[in-house]
Write an enzyme that holds these catalytic residues in place. Structure first.
Site, short mmCIF file in Angstrom:
data_model
loop_
_atom_site.label_atom_id
_atom_site.label_comp_id
_atom_site.label_asym_id
_atom_site.label_seq_id
_atom_site.Cartn_x
_atom_site.Cartn_y
_atom_site.Cartn_z
N ARG A 36 0.82 -1.21 0.00
CA ARG A 36 0.00 0.00 0.00
C ARG A 36 0.86 1.27 0.00
O ARG A 36 0.45 2.29 -0.56
CB ARG A 36 -0.94 0.00 1.21
CG ARG A 36 -2.10 -0.93 1.00
CD ARG A 36 -3.05 -0.92 2.15
NE ARG A 36 -4.35 -1.43 1.74
CZ ARG A 36 -5.36 -1.63 2.57
NH1 ARG A 36 -5.24 -1.37 3.84
NH2 ARG A 36 -6.50 -2.09 2.12
N LYS A 197 -17.69 -16.71 3.07
CA LYS A 197 -19.14 -16.78 3.25
C LYS A 197 -19.95 -16.16 2.13
O LYS A 197 -19.58 -15.12 1.58
CB LYS A 197 -19.50 -16.03 4.54
CG LYS A 197 -19.01 -16.70 5.79
CD LYS A 197 -19.71 -16.06 6.95
CE LYS A 197 -18.97 -16.21 8.24
NZ LYS A 197 -19.29 -15.07 9.11
N GLY A 353 -8.74 -8.85 0.34
CA GLY A 353 -7.52 -8.88 1.13
C GLY A 353 -6.83 -10.24 1.09
O GLY A 353 -5.62 -10.32 0.86
P1 ADP Z 1 -11.05 -12.01 0.50
O1 ADP Z 1 -10.37 -11.34 1.68
O2 ADP Z 1 -10.10 -12.33 -0.59
O3 ADP Z 1 -12.25 -11.23 0.04
P2 ADP Z 1 -12.59 -13.71 2.26
O4 ADP Z 1 -12.20 -12.87 3.41
O5 ADP Z 1 -14.00 -13.68 1.81
O6 ADP Z 1 -11.61 -13.42 1.02
O7 ADP Z 1 -12.28 -15.23 2.58
C1 ADP Z 1 -11.01 -15.71 2.87
C2 ADP Z 1 -11.09 -16.87 3.79
O8 ADP Z 1 -11.91 -17.89 3.25
C3 ADP Z 1 -9.74 -17.52 4.03
O9 ADP Z 1 -9.38 -17.33 5.39
C4 ADP Z 1 -9.95 -18.98 3.70
O10 ADP Z 1 -9.33 -19.86 4.62
C5 ADP Z 1 -11.45 -19.10 3.77
N1 ADP Z 1 -11.94 -20.27 3.01
C6 ADP Z 1 -11.80 -20.52 1.71
N2 ADP Z 1 -12.32 -21.73 1.41
C7 ADP Z 1 -12.79 -22.25 2.55
C8 ADP Z 1 -13.43 -23.48 2.91
N3 ADP Z 1 -13.70 -24.40 1.99
N4 ADP Z 1 -13.77 -23.67 4.20
C9 ADP Z 1 -13.49 -22.74 5.12
N5 ADP Z 1 -12.91 -21.56 4.85
C10 ADP Z 1 -12.56 -21.31 3.59
MG MG Z 2 -10.82 -11.37 3.78
#
Ligand code: ADP
Ligand code: MG
Length: 402
Positions: A36, A197, A353
């Protein structure tokens, strides 16, 4: 872009308040990821070259209106100084006589960094007096903090109403790439949405359904879609109260002719921990006491086939529990696949993130067309929402340049 940018500003000799997003991870008093800070350098260098007197300001972490020594910006100032090859002083407080003096002493082409804005509760409250105090430091305002643009705070919205305001070069780049996705993507256009989620990303899924040709759903959120398809998911992360939402998305996709790609095989593990037992199985055969933790090989092949001729890809959200190496294969394979696509001319934009962390860890960040510096901000943008920190900046069409 329809906002005035620093390129429209003659900054020579002016005092320019630049809101940057230096909210970086720290460990033992050192910056562990300076992405950043680096992302703000083009705007900083541009203003410096013009001979502006630059007042940089950022938040760091969540001090909740109190001074917290572990959230001081000194390590950030040190890293910035290294990157610029000159010492950038950090004030002891964002307000106060000492800070005002330091600003008064700035000469053309010099800059300083204000201490963590969120040591003052007034920042997050968008307090008008606090905004006025910050505005009094400067002649013009530049917002380069895309990562904070979804928050209406004193340093993102309040101050922008008090001074002639401009978008920084990072802000401009973020807006250009993200609005390209929503307004004029090269087709076919695919979104890969993963992460934890459905509830976090339901609005993004809905908004993108009207824009994309292909939608890949992976990660934890895919489990809720598997439930919607009548498949058992064992002990996997899932949201039974979102199954109806998932069904509605699948129905809407069908109606709109959007191709949905869901897992057909998955990696399941006895526990979501390192060193546990795991295996790949068909998605309809998840045992009751196991957890889905990654995509299987057949699913990866299906994704690569569905994305074979895409011109534009948005990726948001890891496709498995990538923090655990054994369950990071799906996420890593897609990162490599997209890096190769980008090299062949496909526009690949990555936001979120954790997704960005995964790609950066793999050393592939430079290969992508654009990596968004804003997690929450990029999600809200992709939901089709107006971000207050962007809305408040001046439009090119309605206001003249200065
Ligand atoms: P981003 O920050 O890229 O938007 P999120 O915060 O929505 O992504 O999600 C990231 C998290 O999702 C990670 O900590 C990862 O471990 C979790 N994750 C991905 N696939 C699974 C799964 N099948 N079961 C549980 N957690 C998951
Ligand atoms: Mg995240």
């Amino acid at each position: 872009m329809d906002k005035l940018t620093v390129r429209d500003l003659d900054a020579a000799g002016k005092r320019v308040f630049v809101r940057v997003d230096f909210n970086v991870p720290l460990q033992d008093g050192k910056v562990t990821d300076d992405s950043r800070i680096r992302a703000a350098l083009p705007t900083i260098r541009h203003l410096q070259a013009q001979g502006a007197r630059v007042i940089l300001a950022s938040h760091l972490g969540r001090p909740d209106g109190k001074v917290s020594d572990s959230l001081r910006l000194r390590p950030v100032g040190a890293r910035l100084s290294q990157l610029l090859g000159r010492t950038i002083p950090v004030t002891g407080d964002a307000l106060g006589v000492g800070t005002q003096d330091a600003i008064n002493r700035l000469r053309n082409g010099e800059m300083l960094l204000l201490e963590n804005l969120r040591f003052h509760a007034e920042e997050e409250k968008n307090d008008p007096e606090f905004a006025k105090a910050l505005a009094a430091y400067a002649d013009v305002y530049v917002n380069d903090a895309f990562g904070t643009a979804h928050r209406a705070h004193a340093s993102t919205v309040g101050i922008a109403k008090l001074l002639p305001s401009y978008a920084g070069l990072l802000m401009e780049k973020e807006i250009e790439h993200l609005s390209m996705l929503l307004e004029h993507p090269g087709r076919p256009f695919a979104a890969i949405i993963g992460g934890a989620k459905v509830s976090d990303k339901i609005k993004v899924l809905k908004n993108l359904l009207d824009k994309v040709d292909v939608m890949v759903i992976g990660g934890g959120m895919a489990n809720t879609f598997l439930l919607a398809q009548g498949k058992p998911v064992g002990k996997s992360l899932a949201e039974p109260d979102r199954v109806e939402d998932a069904r509605a998305i699948l129905a809407a996709a069908e109606e709109k002719g959007v191709r949905i790609v869901l897992p057909v095989d998955v990696v399941v593990a006895k526990e979501v921990t390192r060193g546990t037992e795991y295996k790949t199985i068909p998605a309809e055969k998840v045992p009751a006491s196991w957890h889905i933790v990654d995509l299987g090989k057949q699913t990866l092949a299906n994704i690569e086939e569905a994305l074979a001729d895409v011109q534009t890809v948005l990726w948001n959200g890891p496709l498995g529990v990538f923090e655990i190496p054994s369950f990071s294969h799906g996420t890593k394979a897609i990162a490599r696949f997209l890096a190769a696509k980008a090299e062949q001319g496909t526009k690949v934009v990555v936001g979120g993130g954790d997704s960005v962390a995964a790609i950066t860890h793999q050393g592939l960040a430079d290969k992508m067309t654009h990596i968004s510096t804003g997690g929450g901000a990029s999600l809200e943008f992709l939901e089709g929402r107006e971000l207050p920190g962007i809305t408040v900046l001046r439009d090119r069409t309605t206001e003249g340049t200065k």
